[in-house]
Design an enzyme around this catalytic site. Structure first.
Site, PDB file in Angstrom:
ATOM      1  N   ASP A  17      26.739  35.469  -1.919  1.00 44.25           N
ATOM      2  CA  ASP A  17      26.015  36.286  -2.888  1.00 44.25           C
ATOM      3  C   ASP A  17      24.592  36.423  -2.360  1.00 44.25           C
ATOM      4  O   ASP A  17      23.852  35.437  -2.287  1.00 44.25           O
ATOM      5  CB  ASP A  17      26.021  35.598  -4.257  1.00 44.25           C
TER       6      ASP A  17
ATOM      7  N   ARG B 245      18.366  58.347 -10.975  1.00 41.87           N
ATOM      8  CA  ARG B 245      18.368  57.295  -9.949  1.00 41.87           C
ATOM      9  C   ARG B 245      16.963  56.675  -9.885  1.00 41.87           C
ATOM     10  O   ARG B 245      16.443  56.403  -8.804  1.00 41.87           O
ATOM     11  CB  ARG B 245      18.772  57.868  -8.576  1.00 41.87           C
TER      12      ARG B 245
ATOM     13  N   TYR C 188      16.978  52.868  -8.741  1.00 42.11           N
ATOM     14  CA  TYR C 188      17.705  52.879  -7.461  1.00 42.11           C
ATOM     15  C   TYR C 188      16.823  53.503  -6.380  1.00 42.11           C
ATOM     16  O   TYR C 188      16.649  52.933  -5.293  1.00 42.11           O
ATOM     17  CB  TYR C 188      19.010  53.664  -7.608  1.00 42.11           C
TER      18      TYR C 188
ATOM     19  N   LYS D  32      15.322  51.813  -2.911  1.00 42.08           N
ATOM     20  CA  LYS D  32      15.665  52.279  -1.563  1.00 42.08           C
ATOM     21  C   LYS D  32      14.408  52.699  -0.788  1.00 42.08           C
ATOM     22  O   LYS D  32      14.366  52.579   0.443  1.00 42.08           O
ATOM     23  CB  LYS D  32      16.695  53.399  -1.647  1.00 42.08           C
TER      24      LYS D  32
ATOM     25  N   ILE E 264      28.457  59.202  -0.199  1.00 43.74           N
ATOM     26  CA  ILE E 264      29.536  58.707   0.663  1.00 43.74           C
ATOM     27  C   ILE E 264      30.685  58.216  -0.210  1.00 43.74           C
ATOM     28  O   ILE E 264      30.468  57.460  -1.173  1.00 43.74           O
ATOM     29  CB  ILE E 264      29.028  57.533   1.542  1.00 43.74           C
TER      30      ILE E 264
ATOM     31  N   THR F  53      32.972  55.977  -1.342  1.00 44.14           N
ATOM     32  CA  THR F  53      33.272  54.539  -1.293  1.00 44.14           C
ATOM     33  C   THR F  53      33.798  54.149  -2.676  1.00 44.14           C
ATOM     34  O   THR F  53      33.652  54.922  -3.641  1.00 44.14           O
ATOM     35  CB  THR F  53      32.009  53.722  -0.987  1.00 44.14           C
ATOM     36  N   PRO F  54      34.375  52.954  -2.810  1.00 45.21           N
ATOM     37  CA  PRO F  54      34.896  52.560  -4.126  1.00 45.21           C
ATOM     38  C   PRO F  54      33.853  52.660  -5.232  1.00 45.21           C
ATOM     39  O   PRO F  54      34.139  53.185  -6.318  1.00 45.21           O
ATOM     40  CB  PRO F  54      35.344  51.110  -3.896  1.00 45.21           C
ATOM     41  N   SER F  55      32.640  52.211  -4.984  1.00 47.82           N
ATOM     42  CA  SER F  55      31.645  52.245  -6.069  1.00 47.82           C
ATOM     43  C   SER F  55      31.200  53.679  -6.365  1.00 47.82           C
ATOM     44  O   SER F  55      30.948  54.043  -7.510  1.00 47.82           O
ATOM     45  CB  SER F  55      30.443  51.359  -5.752  1.00 47.82           C
TER      46      SER F  55
ATOM     47  N   ARG G 284      27.254  69.610  -4.843  1.00 49.04           N
ATOM     48  CA  ARG G 284      25.858  69.591  -4.375  1.00 49.04           C
ATOM     49  C   ARG G 284      25.768  69.385  -2.862  1.00 49.04           C
ATOM     50  O   ARG G 284      24.675  69.298  -2.306  1.00 49.04           O
ATOM     51  CB  ARG G 284      25.063  68.522  -5.127  1.00 49.04           C
TER      52      ARG G 284
HETATM   53  P1  NAD Z   1      29.776  49.345  -2.771  1.00 50.11           P
HETATM   54  O1  NAD Z   1      28.600  49.692  -3.603  1.00 50.11           O
HETATM   55  O2  NAD Z   1      31.096  49.686  -3.322  1.00 50.11           O
HETATM   56  O3  NAD Z   1      29.623  47.803  -2.481  1.00 50.11           O
HETATM   57  C1  NAD Z   1      30.155  47.224  -1.337  1.00 50.11           C
HETATM   58  C2  NAD Z   1      30.258  45.733  -1.511  1.00 50.11           C
HETATM   59  O4  NAD Z   1      29.076  45.109  -2.071  1.00 50.11           O
HETATM   60  C3  NAD Z   1      31.412  45.286  -2.394  1.00 50.11           C
HETATM   61  O5  NAD Z   1      32.389  44.711  -1.572  1.00 50.11           O
HETATM   62  C4  NAD Z   1      30.772  44.252  -3.317  1.00 50.11           C
HETATM   63  O6  NAD Z   1      31.614  43.135  -3.577  1.00 50.11           O
HETATM   64  C5  NAD Z   1      29.512  43.852  -2.546  1.00 50.11           C
HETATM   65  N1  NAD Z   1      28.497  43.190  -3.353  1.00 50.11           N
HETATM   66  C6  NAD Z   1      28.088  43.519  -4.594  1.00 50.11           C
HETATM   67  N2  NAD Z   1      27.177  42.631  -5.037  1.00 50.11           N
HETATM   68  C7  NAD Z   1      27.003  41.728  -4.032  1.00 50.11           C
HETATM   69  C8  NAD Z   1      26.201  40.559  -3.890  1.00 50.11           C
HETATM   70  N3  NAD Z   1      25.392  40.132  -4.880  1.00 50.11           N
HETATM   71  N4  NAD Z   1      26.256  39.853  -2.724  1.00 50.11           N
HETATM   72  C9  NAD Z   1      27.080  40.265  -1.728  1.00 50.11           C
HETATM   73  N5  NAD Z   1      27.874  41.348  -1.815  1.00 50.11           N
HETATM   74  C10 NAD Z   1      27.832  42.072  -2.959  1.00 50.11           C
HETATM   75  O7  NAD Z   1      29.717  50.033  -1.321  1.00 50.11           O
HETATM   76  P2  NAD Z   1      28.883  51.269  -0.779  1.00 50.11           P
HETATM   77  O8  NAD Z   1      28.925  52.423  -1.748  1.00 50.11           O
HETATM   78  O9  NAD Z   1      29.373  51.453   0.595  1.00 50.11           O
HETATM   79  O10 NAD Z   1      27.367  50.778  -0.746  1.00 50.11           O
HETATM   80  C11 NAD Z   1      26.871  50.007   0.340  1.00 50.11           C
HETATM   81  C12 NAD Z   1      25.380  50.284   0.501  1.00 50.11           C
HETATM   82  O11 NAD Z   1      25.207  51.655   0.790  1.00 50.11           O
HETATM   83  C13 NAD Z   1      24.569  49.994  -0.758  1.00 50.11           C
HETATM   84  O12 NAD Z   1      23.339  49.418  -0.388  1.00 50.11           O
HETATM   85  C14 NAD Z   1      24.362  51.378  -1.343  1.00 50.11           C
HETATM   86  O13 NAD Z   1      23.212  51.455  -2.139  1.00 50.11           O
HETATM   87  C15 NAD Z   1      24.228  52.184  -0.076  1.00 50.11           C
HETATM   88  N6  NAD Z   1      24.458  53.625  -0.253  1.00 50.11           N
HETATM   89  C16 NAD Z   1      25.676  54.068  -0.694  1.00 50.11           C
HETATM   90  C17 NAD Z   1      25.851  55.445  -0.865  1.00 50.11           C
HETATM   91  C18 NAD Z   1      27.162  56.007  -1.359  1.00 50.11           C
HETATM   92  O14 NAD Z   1      27.194  57.200  -1.710  1.00 50.11           O
HETATM   93  N7  NAD Z   1      28.235  55.248  -1.402  1.00 50.11           N
HETATM   94  C19 NAD Z   1      24.805  56.328  -0.603  1.00 50.11           C
HETATM   95  C20 NAD Z   1      23.599  55.828  -0.143  1.00 50.11           C
HETATM   96  C21 NAD Z   1      23.432  54.470   0.025  1.00 50.11           C
END
Ligand code: NAD
Length: 244
Positions: free
Chosen positions: A59, A145, A148, A152, A181, A183-185, A204
Site C-alpha cells: 500500500d 477533476r 485530481y 497530477k 485510457i 483501464t478497469p477504473s 471527446r
Molecule cells: P487503476 O486506477 O485501475 O488502478 C490500478 C491499480 O492501483 C489497481 O490494481 C489498484 O489495486 C492499485 N491501487 C489502488 N490503491 C493503491 C494503493 N494505495 N497502493 C498500491 N496500489 C494501489 O489503473 P489506471 O487507470 O491504469 O491508473 C494508473 C495511473 O494512471 C493512476 O495514477 C491514474 O491517475 C493514471 N491515469 C489514468 C488515466 C486513465 O484514463 N485510466 C488517465 C491519466 C492518468
C-alpha cells in the site's frame, strides 16, 4: 523480447491492473527483472503467466511499508510510480478528507517511494524514475477533476524537482501524462455516468477512440530505457489528441 531493458531491475507500484500492469508486462518482455507491487494480491498473482515472479502486497500510503520494501528490493534501475485515484467533482464536492486522501495516494506516495529508492540509485550512479501523472491537471482542465488535476500537476512539479536536483548524478525523472485510457477504473468511472458513459468519453477524443494501457506502457519502456538517456524532467503527454 527485444531486450531494451535487459539487465535492469524495475520496481513498480499499482502493477496489478491498468497502466501499471501493462508496464510491468512490457518491462518484463523487454528483459527487465520486475518487482511488481499493489494492494491487489490476486491481480499480482496473475502476473506470473507473464514471467513476473517477484510480487508483493504494498500500500503506497504506508510509509513504513514503502521503506521496508525498498530495503528488500535493494538497488533498482527503474522506479515506476503508477498508483493514483480519481476523485469526481468540483471544489464544492471535495471535503478535506477527499483532498487529503487524493494527495496522499497520488502525490505523497511518490514522495515516499522516491525518497526510499533514490539513495541506492545515487550510490549506483544511475536510475530512471517514471511517474504517472495525467493530461488532466497538467495540460488541460477537465470538468469535475478538481483535486485530481491538482494532484497530477503536483506530480509534474515533483518530477521536475527530482530531475533538476539529481541531474548530475545519473538520475533521470520523467512524468507520463495520459489522456483517457481504457483501464478497469476508467471503465468504472464511465459506468457510473450511465449507459452512455463510455461513449461520452470516446466522443471527446479526436481520434474517435480511447487509449489503451499498452500504448502508455510503450512510452514507459522508452523512458525507463537508455534510449531516453538525454530526457529528464519532462511531462510527456500521450492523449490521442485530446488536448489539441
Ligand atoms: P487503476 O486506477 O485501475 O488502478 C490500478 C491499480 O492501483 C489497481 O490494481 C489498484 O489495486 C492499485 N491501487 C489502488 N490503491 C493503491 C494503493 N494505495 N497502493 C498500491 N496500489 C494501489 O489503473 P489506471 O487507470 O491504469 O491508473 C494508473 C495511473 O494512471 C493512476 O495514477 C491514474 O491517475 C493514471 N491515469 C489514468 C488515466 C486513465 O484514463 N485510466 C488517465 C491519466 C492518468
Amino acid at each position: 523480447m527485444t531486450d531494451r531493458l535487459k539487465g535492469k531491475h524495475a520496481f513498480i507500484t499499482a502493477a496489478a491492473a491498468g497502466i501499471g500492469r501493462a508496464s510491468a508486462i512490457a518491462f518484463a518482455r523487454e528483459g527487465a527483472e520486475v518487482f511488481a507491487t499493489d494492494i491487489d494480491e490476486a491481480g499480482l498473482a496473475s502476473l506470473t503467466e507473464h514471467g513476473i515472479a517477484r510480487t508483493a502486497k504494498l500500500d503506497v500510503r504506508d510509509t513504513a511499508a514503502v521503506e521496508a520494501i525498498a530495503r528488500e528490493a535493494g538497488t533498482v534501475d527503474i522506479l515506476l510510480n503508477a498508483a493514483g485515484f480519481v476523485h469526481h467533482g468540483t471544489v464544492l464536492d471535495c471535503s478535506d478528507t477527499n483532498w487529503d486522501f487524493s494527495f496522499d495516494l497520488n502525490v505523497k506516495s511518490m514522495h515516499r517511494t522516491i525518497r526510499a529508492f533514490l539513495p541506492a540509485m545515487l550510490e549506483a550512479g544511475r536510475g530512471s524514475i517514471v511517474n504517472i501523472s495525467s493530461a488532466a491537471g497538467v495540460f488541460k482542465a477537465a470538468p469535475n477533476r478538481y483535486v485530481y488535476g491538482a494532484t497530477k500537476a503536483a506530480v509534474a512539479a515533483l518530477t521536475r524537482a527530482v530531475a533538476v536536483d539529481f541531474i548530475t548524478r545519473g538520475i533521470r525523472c520523467n512524468a507520463i501524462c495520459p489522456g483517457t485510457i481504457e483501464t478497469p477504473s476508467m471503465l468504472g468511472r464511465a459506468a457510473a455516468l450511465g449507459p452512455q458513459g463510455r461513449e461520452m468519453f470516446v466522443s471527446r477524443q479526436p481520434m474517435g477512440r480511447l487509449g489503451n494501457a499498452e500504448e502508455i506502457a510503450a512510452l514507459a519502456v522508452y523512458l525507463a530505457s537508455d534510449e531516453s538517456a538525454f530526457t529528464t524532467g519532462v511531462a510527456h503527454i500521450i492523449d490521442g489528441g485530446w488536448t489539441l
